[in-house]
Design a protein around this motif. Structure first.
Motif, PDB file in Angstrom:
ATOM      1  N   GLY A  97       0.799  -1.223   0.000  1.00  0.00           N
ATOM      2  CA  GLY A  97       0.000   0.000   0.000  1.00  0.00           C
ATOM      3  C   GLY A  97       0.831   1.271   0.000  1.00  0.00           C
ATOM      4  N   VAL A  98       0.418   2.206   0.876  1.00  0.00           N
ATOM      5  CA  VAL A  98       1.033   3.534   0.912  1.00  0.00           C
ATOM      6  C   VAL A  98       2.507   3.447   1.304  1.00  0.00           C
ATOM      7  N   GLU A  99       2.854   2.510   2.177  1.00  0.00           N
ATOM      8  CA  GLU A  99       4.239   2.391   2.610  1.00  0.00           C
ATOM      9  C   GLU A  99       5.162   2.097   1.438  1.00  0.00           C
ATOM     10  N   ARG A 100       4.666   1.412   0.432  1.00  0.00           N
ATOM     11  CA  ARG A 100       5.473   1.144  -0.755  1.00  0.00           C
ATOM     12  C   ARG A 100       5.730   2.421  -1.542  1.00  0.00           C
ATOM     13  N   ALA A 101       4.711   3.272  -1.640  1.00  0.00           N
ATOM     14  CA  ALA A 101       4.900   4.556  -2.316  1.00  0.00           C
ATOM     15  C   ALA A 101       5.885   5.436  -1.555  1.00  0.00           C
ATOM     16  N   ALA A 152      10.265  19.752   0.491  1.00  0.00           N
ATOM     17  CA  ALA A 152      11.565  19.098   0.346  1.00  0.00           C
ATOM     18  C   ALA A 152      11.942  18.965  -1.122  1.00  0.00           C
ATOM     19  N   ALA A 153      10.970  18.648  -1.972  1.00  0.00           N
ATOM     20  CA  ALA A 153      11.259  18.538  -3.402  1.00  0.00           C
ATOM     21  C   ALA A 153      11.694  19.867  -3.980  1.00  0.00           C
ATOM     22  N   PRO A 178       9.674  18.018  -7.916  1.00  0.00           N
ATOM     23  CA  PRO A 178       8.351  18.478  -7.462  1.00  0.00           C
ATOM     24  C   PRO A 178       7.205  17.657  -8.045  1.00  0.00           C
ATOM     25  N   ARG A 179       7.298  17.300  -9.298  1.00  0.00           N
ATOM     26  CA  ARG A 179       6.240  16.493  -9.912  1.00  0.00           C
ATOM     27  C   ARG A 179       6.175  15.114  -9.258  1.00  0.00           C
ATOM     28  N   PHE A 180       7.334  14.548  -8.973  1.00  0.00           N
ATOM     29  CA  PHE A 180       7.366  13.241  -8.332  1.00  0.00           C
ATOM     30  C   PHE A 180       6.768  13.309  -6.923  1.00  0.00           C
ATOM     31  N   ALA A 181       7.046  14.405  -6.211  1.00  0.00           N
ATOM     32  CA  ALA A 181       6.488  14.567  -4.863  1.00  0.00           C
ATOM     33  C   ALA A 181       4.968  14.678  -4.921  1.00  0.00           C
ATOM     34  N   ARG A 182       4.440  15.379  -5.910  1.00  0.00           N
ATOM     35  CA  ARG A 182       2.982  15.483  -6.035  1.00  0.00           C
ATOM     36  C   ARG A 182       2.357  14.117  -6.321  1.00  0.00           C
ATOM     37  N   ILE A 207       3.488  11.265  -5.319  1.00  0.00           N
ATOM     38  CA  ILE A 207       3.516  10.516  -4.056  1.00  0.00           C
ATOM     39  C   ILE A 207       2.368  10.969  -3.162  1.00  0.00           C
ATOM     40  N   ASP A 208       2.159  12.286  -3.041  1.00  0.00           N
ATOM     41  CA  ASP A 208       1.079  12.804  -2.201  1.00  0.00           C
ATOM     42  C   ASP A 208      -0.284  12.342  -2.706  1.00  0.00           C
ATOM     43  N   ALA A 209      -0.407  12.225  -4.020  1.00  0.00           N
ATOM     44  CA  ALA A 209      -1.688  11.793  -4.579  1.00  0.00           C
ATOM     45  C   ALA A 209      -2.023  10.370  -4.139  1.00  0.00           C
ATOM     46  N   GLN A 210      -1.015   9.519  -4.019  1.00  0.00           N
ATOM     47  CA  GLN A 210      -1.263   8.154  -3.576  1.00  0.00           C
ATOM     48  C   GLN A 210      -1.474   8.071  -2.070  1.00  0.00           C
ATOM     49  N   VAL A 211      -0.756   8.926  -1.318  1.00  0.00           N
ATOM     50  CA  VAL A 211      -0.836   8.872   0.138  1.00  0.00           C
ATOM     51  C   VAL A 211      -2.184   9.359   0.636  1.00  0.00           C
ATOM     52  N   PHE A 212      -2.664  10.473   0.081  1.00  0.00           N
ATOM     53  CA  PHE A 212      -3.871  11.103   0.608  1.00  0.00           C
ATOM     54  C   PHE A 212      -5.133  10.750  -0.170  1.00  0.00           C
TER      55      PHE A 212
END
Length: 758
Positions: A641-645, A672-673, A686-690, A692-697
């Protein structure tokens, strides 16, 4: 949270108890409780290190560093067989590498040698740390296997016997299986309770029934193990059985080749001074039980013969009664006494001993060098120092001289069934002489006495006054038998007697040594005292000595010239074709009597050894760093799940840290990005961080497809981040351990963050 901590505490308590029980098999290699005590102390320290590192959320590399520091700083002052000073630190460091080999090649008990307790210390320390970290990481299967691995090391590095196999095996098996069953039961209970939330719906009742079934199964397994363990074969396979003797006797000349040199060139030279030698006792150098047509030697055939092993204080030198080898003649002789040898002109590798030698303790300036190269074989009762003995060396031996049985006693006994070395290329004339001398006599003792009487009626000659060739090869013995009368010295007569006995099926061997009473002085041993005799193995009493050499004043009066009638005219024969030189056995050159070592092969310089060691250590360290990073990446990618992301994001952040860019604490992923984008403009962080956030939240768990896409993006970003760096800088980043020191478990916030965001 409190329930989870209570469960981990229970798991940890059970694992600690099992680890302590797993040290019990260390009783065998050390022959006392010292191995268990050291192993238990190491387990306690290992558990403590594991608890501290787990609470501090340290990763594997810092935990390893703390464990190594505890090992180096505490072991020299805690281990009982190590000097408690700076030299002890060196002993511990050396034993860390060598104890795994030495514990398999040295004879038991290991308490006879220094720094051997490093084996249970390292095993207990490593298993304590690993099992504790596995418990707090939720990997109870790994913790159970660690307990079993500790017991496996103690058994594999021990002997075929194991103390209390039924109790230890049953407790360890039941404990590990109970741990796994308890964890599985509680895990299912927690999952069901989480799904049903506040409703019981029979969860408690089901849990009780599951616990009852698990307990019943565990009790049955424990009972089966306890019952079947005593009936199991006691002969187990251990690593010690796979190692061959560390000493190769083919590198050393047969001791019998020294006889002619000692009795002629060194007849008046003091070889050694002996103190407190019992009356009638002789000094033994070696017992030889094989013959190859060139020389008599100590056999080393596979599965039988000599088995030289390093010895130390407390190593038993007398074979066990059931060892299959006959002991020396025993009886109601004098009690044990201490004999001291102070060497002078004796500079050979073979150790002077007395039957039966119970222990050997070197002293003098070279005591440590002798101890490190001292080997002994209980089969032939022969000692050897690979560094050679030298003048002023001192050997203190505890000996027990057995009583000599009478002929009346030997007549009632049969010959012992012992495994001796092979006898090959024996001249037919020697076998014919043996049969003619014994005639129709069938009693073994009468046959031996008949051969002995015949040989003792011969003549003694060492070649100084009357012609007598040295050596005891097949040609020399055939010529001796074919002559009008027997002429030779101890070397020829003893070997001839052994070969005649063996041709009649009598288990005999040659013993070379010294008889200090030969020159009337039992204190100073000179070359004139050299002697050789024969030993025959009898049941119950073991090896019995027989003297076969004629008295030294029994010399031939004149040499009988052979008359030749009607000699044929001599014809010049054509030259023989050239042949390759025969490969002869090693001989003693001038014996380096002054003790100098200029002709000995020199080892590698210390600087070269240190450089090789430093290079090897560096390579191992770099390999460990690369392996740790690879394992970390694989562990992150296997998360759910999220931990993998979040693991993909951690992989990118770690790469940036290795390249010299640190992310300040307290920032969000997008912040941080943005900070890291300045150092890695081509990576589009920055795109990669977004993403990640999309999967987390996002609502619900991310799909496997989305997580695979996240990791594919991370795999593409990592090499782009270093693309604008020089090649040497990219290499340093790959080998940098900086990212390994980041606090462990930072990704555990993933589940909490997602739930909070939703």
């Amino acid at each position: 949270m409190s329930t989870s901590r209570a469960k981990k505490g229970l798991y940890q308590a059970l694992i600690t108890v099992l680890l302590l029980i797993g040290t019990i098999p260390f009783i065998v290699p050390f022959g006392s409780i010292i191995g268990v005590a050291v192993g238990a102390c190491a387990v306690a320290l290992g558990v403590l290190i594991g608890l501290v590192s787990a609470r501090a959320r340290l990763s594997a590399l810092p935990t390893l560093a703390i464990t190594a520091a505890v090992h180096v700083l505490l072991a020299p002052w805690l281990l009982p067989d190590v000097a408690h000073d700076l030299s002890g630190v060196y002993e511990v460091l050396a034993a860390t590498v060598t104890v795994w080999r030495d514990a398999l090649t040295l004879p038991l008990p290991l308490t006879a040698f220094s720094a051997m307790t490093t084996l249970p210390w390292l095993t207990g320390l490593a298993c304590g740390v690993l099992a504790t970290r596995a418990v707090y990481a939720g990997r109870l299967h790994l913790a159970g296997f660690t307990v079993l691995a500790e017991a496996a090391v103690a058994i594999a590095w021990g002997d075929t016997a194991t103390p209390l196999p039924a109790v230890v095996g049953a407790v360890l098996a039941a404990g590990v299986l109970g741990l796994w069953a308890l964890a599985a039961q509680w895990g299912r209970h927690d999952q069901v309770a989480e799904v049903l939330e506040e409703t019981d719906a029979g969860v408690t009742t089901g849990a009780r029934r599951g616990a009852a079934r698990a307990g019943a199964l565990l009790a049955a397994i424990t009972l089966v193990v306890a019952i079947s363990a005593p009936a199991a074969p006691h002969a187990r396979a251990v690593l010690r059985d796979a190692f061959s003797p560390p000493l190769d006797l083919t590198e050393y000349a047969t001791p019998l080749s020294l006889v002619r040199t000692l009795e002629t060139q060194l007849a008046s030279t003091t070889l050694m001074t002996v103190s407190d030698l019992p009356d009638g006792a002789r000094i033994r150098i070696a017992a030889l039980d094989s013959y190859d047509g060139l020389s008599a030697r100590i056999s080393q055939a596979s599965g039988r013969g000599a088995h030289f092993q390093r010895i130390g204080r407390g190593t038993p030198l007398v074979p066990e009664p059931d060892s299959g080898a006959a002991t020396t003649a025993s009886g109601s002789g004098p009690g044990p006494t201490t004999v001291t040898f102070v060497l002078d002109g004796y500079t050979y590798p073979w150790v002077p001993t007395v039957t039966d030698t119970l222990s050997i303790t070197p002293a003098g300036a070279r005591a440590e060098a002798i101890s490190d190269s001292l080997f002994y074989d209980t089969f032939s009762s022969t000692g050897l120092v690979t560094a050679r003995l030298a003048a002023e060396d001192v050997l203190t031996e505890d000996v027990k001289v057995p009583a000599t049985p009478s002929d009346a006693d030997l007549t009632q006994l049969s010959l012992a069934d012992v495994s001796l070395g092979s006898v090959e290329d024996v001249p037919a004339s020697v076998q014919a002489l043996a049969r003619s001398l014994v005639g129709s006599e069938s009693e073994p003792l009468n046959q031996i006495r008949a051969l002995q009487r015949a040989l003792r009626t011969g003549y003694y000659s060492d070649g100084t006054k009357t012609p007598s060739e040295p050596g005891h090869g097949a040609a020399r013995l055939a010529g001796m038998v074919a002559a009008d009368s027997l002429v030779g010295d101890d070397e020829q007569y003893a070997v001839l007697m052994m070969l005649m006995c063996r041709s009649l099926g009598i288990p005999a061997r040659v013993v070379m040594g010294f008889d200090p009473t030969t020159d009337g002085d039992a204190t100073d041993v000179t070359g004139e005292d050299v002697s050789a005799w024969v030993e025959v193995a009898f049941e119950q009493v073991g090896w019995v000595s027989f003297d076969v050499t004629p008295e030294r004043d029994q010399v031939p009066q004149q040499q009988n010239a052979r008359k030749v009638s009607n000699p044929e005219p001599q014809v010049l024969q054509p030259p023989l074709p050239q042949q390759d030189p025969a490969e002869l056995p090693p001989v003693y050159e001038d014996d380096n009597r002054d003790g100098s070592e200029e002709d000995r092969p020199a080892g590698l310089p210390t600087a070269v050894v240190a450089a090789i060691g430093a290079a090897a250590g560096t390579v191992l360290l770099l390999a460990a760093i690369l392996a740790a990073k690879a394992l970390r990446r694989a562990r992150r990618r296997r998360r759910d799940g999220v931990e993998r992301a979040l693991g993909a994001w951690d992989e990118v952040v770690d790469r940036a840290l290795d390249l010299g860019r640190r992310t300040p604490a307290g920032l969000t992923r997008r912040e941080a990005a943005a900070r890291l984008a300045a150092g890695f403009p081509r990576a589009d962080l920055p795109r990669f961080a977004r993403a990640i956030d999309a999967q987390v939240f996002a609502a619900g768990d991310p799909s496997s497809y989305d997580l695979n896409q996240i990791w594919e993006s991370a795999d593409a970003i990592v090499p782009v981040m270093a693309s604008d760096r020089p090649r040497w800088r990219r290499l340093l980043a790959r080998l940098s351990p900086r990212s390994l020191f980041r606090p462990a478990g930072r990704g555990r916030r993933a589940r909490t963050s997602r739930r909070t965001g939703s």
